[in-house]
Design an enzyme around this catalytic site. Structure first.
Site, mmCIF file in Angstrom:
data_model
loop_
_atom_site.group_PDB
_atom_site.id
_atom_site.type_symbol
_atom_site.label_atom_id
_atom_site.label_comp_id
_atom_site.label_asym_id
_atom_site.label_seq_id
_atom_site.Cartn_x
_atom_site.Cartn_y
_atom_site.Cartn_z
ATOM 1 C CG ASP A 107 -2.057 0.160 0.935
ATOM 2 O OD1 ASP A 107 -2.722 -0.246 -0.104
ATOM 3 O OD2 ASP A 107 -2.951 -0.711 2.157
HETATM 4 C C1 GLC Z 1 -1.428 -3.299 5.737
HETATM 5 C C2 GLC Z 1 -3.211 -3.795 4.410
HETATM 6 C C3 GLC Z 1 -2.715 -5.275 3.505
HETATM 7 C C4 GLC Z 1 -1.346 -4.357 2.564
HETATM 8 C C5 GLC Z 1 -0.519 -4.647 3.347
HETATM 9 C C6 GLC Z 1 0.610 -4.081 3.265
HETATM 10 O O1 GLC Z 1 -1.635 -5.209 6.079
HETATM 11 O O2 GLC Z 1 -4.041 -3.778 5.623
HETATM 12 O O3 GLC Z 1 -4.214 -3.837 2.419
HETATM 13 O O4 GLC Z 1 -1.095 -5.289 1.492
HETATM 14 O O5 GLC Z 1 -0.582 -3.403 4.704
HETATM 15 O O6 GLC Z 1 1.293 -2.361 2.707
#
Ligand code: GLC
Length: 800
Positions: free
Chosen positions: A490
């Site tokens: 993210d």
């Molecule tokens: C958090 C979020 C997930 C994402 C991860 C890596 O766990 O819930 O959706 O893929 O971070 O950024």
């Protein structure tokens, strides 16, 4: 330093010191009604929507000693005054002779002895019921008679959890309480926000007659709240003030006299906290759980739910901590993430109406397929109905209203408003569901698209084909899929036009699943087309993504590489090495080289880092990753979710020793003696651990709601132990440490039950030399699905 121990026979973890470094929690009920209870009796309870229908006020940022949501006071009558304490330690903090918090499956049981008074409190939500029950048993363990009162207390929040925090004018003007007398001197306290008076009423009651009550916090704490939760001034008076709050901070406090308990004598009390549309509906069910015996029956039903949930897969290996995780705690965590996604925990606070994430839930589904296939299917249907006709998916949605949103990408007009991975997880989840269940009809089920334009709906198969179709047409200059607002990571938010290796690999893996599936269901044209797409992407990855010793992870819009040895920060990403192996894009030699680079550059004694080295300062051109200091979260932290991907890749590449070592080093059960550094619950995976670039290396945070749960369960059961459902049978292909003599497992699949014994006489890591099914030799290691409801004995002998 140690705060407790595992009791696997009882399927509990038992906390023996209430002063854990952070609250250690447990989940009760389901998203339909429930929430979490901390180990000092505080509780955050919601009905169906943590954001918009919250019941108790639990503010996790307040100090650990604070009252949070709910507690129980006991008061002993002594000459001339009252001695008040809480059997939960918090909020009175009275010295205790004994303290145990049993973290069980769907219940928490707190047993304590304070001043010779033993309390045994079991907190749970009965299966299929919308109430939190607390079954309290108080026993006089002293050698003198004591006169006791019980005072259970709940503090309510406004149903709109965020409004409670942002508005201290409207909220208190709306909050109201009422009193309703029940039979036998029992009292039912009602509470609602004015606009919900006829639709959503919270209620609280106790099974013993109450001599008085309070619903106004100000009255209960006393002296304009210069009385405290640790020492409520009203408890020094004979009775509570019978306040009926017409505004303000509403609570429910009942004073239930327990009378005189002789030495050895006990008294039981049941409290119920729930919410119904009307008083009549609340009254209808209260008597069903009013007696201790009824509660014990409900506890037995809860235990049998967990029996049947867990018995679908049980393992017996030489590693006790692994057994404990795979048999009890990891599947329980998978059920928790299925229910609560990333909605509600001590860390993910569930304010606003964000709902649940497409990618998160798609992955969560994969962790419960054997144990809860119907729940998994129901969630898959919801997920697919927020997929758009172009094949991409809405990033998040409210599972009740089914209103979906594009997530953080909405904040930037100049960026894509989709994530390049979401829809592809949907393909992997549906295919995994079909492999587990054989439910081919599901592929023909018509499900809507999230759109007002055409097509409004399509079959599940159509949804899957559109998902890969979207990625296929959305490639960048180098032929790799374009990065959306982000991919699974993210926090990598690059200018529009960047490309993502992870999305390429997810696409590749989704295509492999579909090629196989389409072959099976008589769609050879589709299978052939997907095979061409797969080969094309495989070639692009080989051409553009190899950096010499490992794979790069992104190419930005200007053609610059991220995850390359040329970079000062973010030279290598762990998922960028694991996924080319999982998707079959990496040759044997490159797989080994890439995985060796992970070991060399990313492994620490506490787990594998997501990337390294960390970015040293905020850089808006990279995005969220640079908001963290080096070593934290996605910026070079040990982001546990990626660890099982590396473990899976290692098993595929035959690395049995390393896969197991990686498993071992993040197994929370192994942190039980390392709490001065680790701090979080030893019975569930956290999302992240600070890595070696950070001064607090080893510190875990964000426990419970993490994709780590589903993937560690898959890595442990399907890849290390190697018992893996395929479309055509149950594959047994272990990749274990050579030192193991073997292991045993029980696995239910498609109605039959398999008792599997794996022998490892030559002490190899991988390779199956012989398989016997019910005493007869089998060619290969794909055990047929018998679909006969019977038991089958499988003996697998590993070897060259
Ligand atoms: C958090 C979020 C997930 C994402 C991860 C890596 O766990 O819930 O959706 O893929 O971070 O950024």
């Amino acid at each position: 330093m140690k705060y407790g121990y595992f009791d696997d026979a009882k399927r509990e973890y038992i906390i023996t010191d209430p002063k854990t470094p952070v609250k250690w929690i447990n989940y009760i009920g389901t998203l339909a009604f429930g929430g979490f209870v901390d180990h000092t009796g505080g509780a955050l309870i919601c009905k169906a929507d943590p954001a918009l229908n919250r019941i108790t006020k639990y503010i996790s940022q307040m100090p650990a000693s604070d009252f949070k949501g709910e507690t129980l006071y006991l008061r002993r009558h002594t000459s001339g005054e009252y001695c008040v304490f809480s059997p939960f330690f918090v909020p009175c903090l009275a010295p205790y002779e004994r303290y145990e918090c049993h973290v069980g499956l769907g219940y928490t049981r707190i047993v304590s002895t304070i001043q010779g008074i033993e309390s045994d409190v079991t907190i749970f939500v009965p299966r299929g019921s919308a109430r939190e029950v607390r079954l309290v048993k108080v026993t006089n363990r002293s050698d003198q008679a004591v006169k006791l009162d019980a005072v259970p207390v709940v503090e309510y929040t406004h149903f709109d959890a965020l409004k409670q925090l942002t508005n201290a004018d409207w909220v208190p003007q709306t909050m109201q309480s009422q009193v309703h007398n029940l039979e036998d001197g029992r009292i039912l306290l009602l509470q609602y926000a004015f606009m919900r008076r006829d639709t959503g009423i919270n209620y609280f009651t106790a099974s013993l007659p109450a001599s008085s009550y309070d619903t106004d916090r100000k009255k209960f704490l006393g002296e304009n709240e210069y009385g405290t939760w640790a020492n409520p001034l009203s408890l020094q008076k004979a009775e509570l003030s019978n306040s009926v709050a017409q505004r303000g901070d509403n609570i429910a406090a009942l004073l239930a006299p327990m009378g005189v308990l002789q030495p050895g004598e006990s008294c039981e009390l049941v409290t119920q906290l729930g919410q119904e549309a009307s008083l009549e509906l609340a009254l209808a069910d209260i008597e069903r759980f009013n007696r201790p015996q009824q509660c014990r029956q409900a506890m037995a039903e809860l235990a049998s739910f967990w029996d049947s949930y867990l018995e679908k897969q049980q393992v017996e290996t030489p590693d006790a901590a692994l057994n404990s995780m795979l048999n009890i705690h990891n599947p329980r965590q998978c059920y928790t993430t299925l229910n609560w996604s990333r909605y509600l925990s001590l860390y993910q606070l569930g304010y606003g109406s964000r709902g649940i994430g497409f990618r998160d839930s798609a992955q969560d589904v994969m962790g419960v397929l054997a144990a809860a296939p119907a729940d998994a299917k129901a969630l898959l249907v919801k997920l697919l109905s927020v997929q758009k006709p172009d094949g991409s998916a809405m990033h998040q949605f409210n599972p009740l209203s089914m209103i979906a949103e594009v997530g953080d990408s909405a904040e930037r007009d100049d960026r894509p408003h989709y994530y390049s991975d979401d829809h592809l997880w949907g393909v992997l989840a549906v295919c995994a569901y079909i492999k587990e269940t054989g439910d081919m009809d599901f592929l023909n089920k018509e499900i809507q698209y999230y759109s007002k334009s055409e097509p409004k709906s399509g079959t599940v198969l159509d949804h899957l084909c559109r998902a890969v179709g979207f990625t296929r047409q959305d490639s960048g200059q180098h032929g790799l899929p374009r990065l959306g607002f982000a991919d699974w990571n993210d926090t990598i938010n690059l200018a529009t036009g960047a490309e993502s290796l992870l999305s390429a690999c997810l696409y590749g893996q989704a295509l492999r699943e579909l090629i196989d599936l389409c072959g099976l269901i008589g769609e050879p044209d589709k299978a052939e087309q997907f095979a061409v797409w797969y080969d094309e992407m495989s070639a692009q990855v080989a051409r553009h993504a190899w950096d010499g010793d490992w794979y790069i992870s992104y190419i930005d819009a200007d053609g610059a590489l991220l995850g390359s040895h040329h970079n000062a920060a973010g030279q290598i990403y762990a998922y960028g090495q694991a996924w080319p192996v999982i998707a079959g894009f990496a040759s044997e030699a490159k797989a080994r080289q890439a995985l060796d680079s992970v070991y060399r550059m990313l492994n620490t004694r506490c787990g594998i880092k997501l990337s390294a080295p960390g970015f040293q300062g905020f850089d808006p051109s990279k995005g969220g990753i640079t908001t963290y200091p080096p070593g934290a979260k996605e910026n070079g932290g040990i982001f546990l979710h990626v660890n099982p991907w590396v473990i899976i890749a290692e098993t595929l590449a035959g690395g049995g020793e390393r896969a197991y070592a990686y498993y071992l080093q993040i197994n929370p059960a192994n942190k039980n003696d390392l709490m001065e550094e680790y701090e979080c619950e030893p019975y569930v995976y956290p999302q992240n651990i600070l890595a070696d670039e950070h001064p607090q290396f080893g510190l875990a945070r964000n426990s419970w709601l993490s994709g780590t749960a589903t993937w560690m369960y898959q890595a442990g059961t399907q890849y290390i132990l190697g018992i893996r459902p395929t479309y055509r049978g149950l594959l047994v292909d272990p990749c274990i440490p050579a030192a193991w003599d073997g292991f045993k497992a029980q696995r239910s699949a498609r109605g039959a039950k398999y008792f599997i014994e794996v022998r490892n006489p030559q002490h190899v890591n991988k390779g199956v030399a012989a398989v016997e099914v019910d005493g007869k030799p089998l060619d290969g290691n794909l055990i047929p699905y018998f679909v006969d409801g019977a038991q089958h004995q499988i003996v697998v002998t590993m070897g060259e």
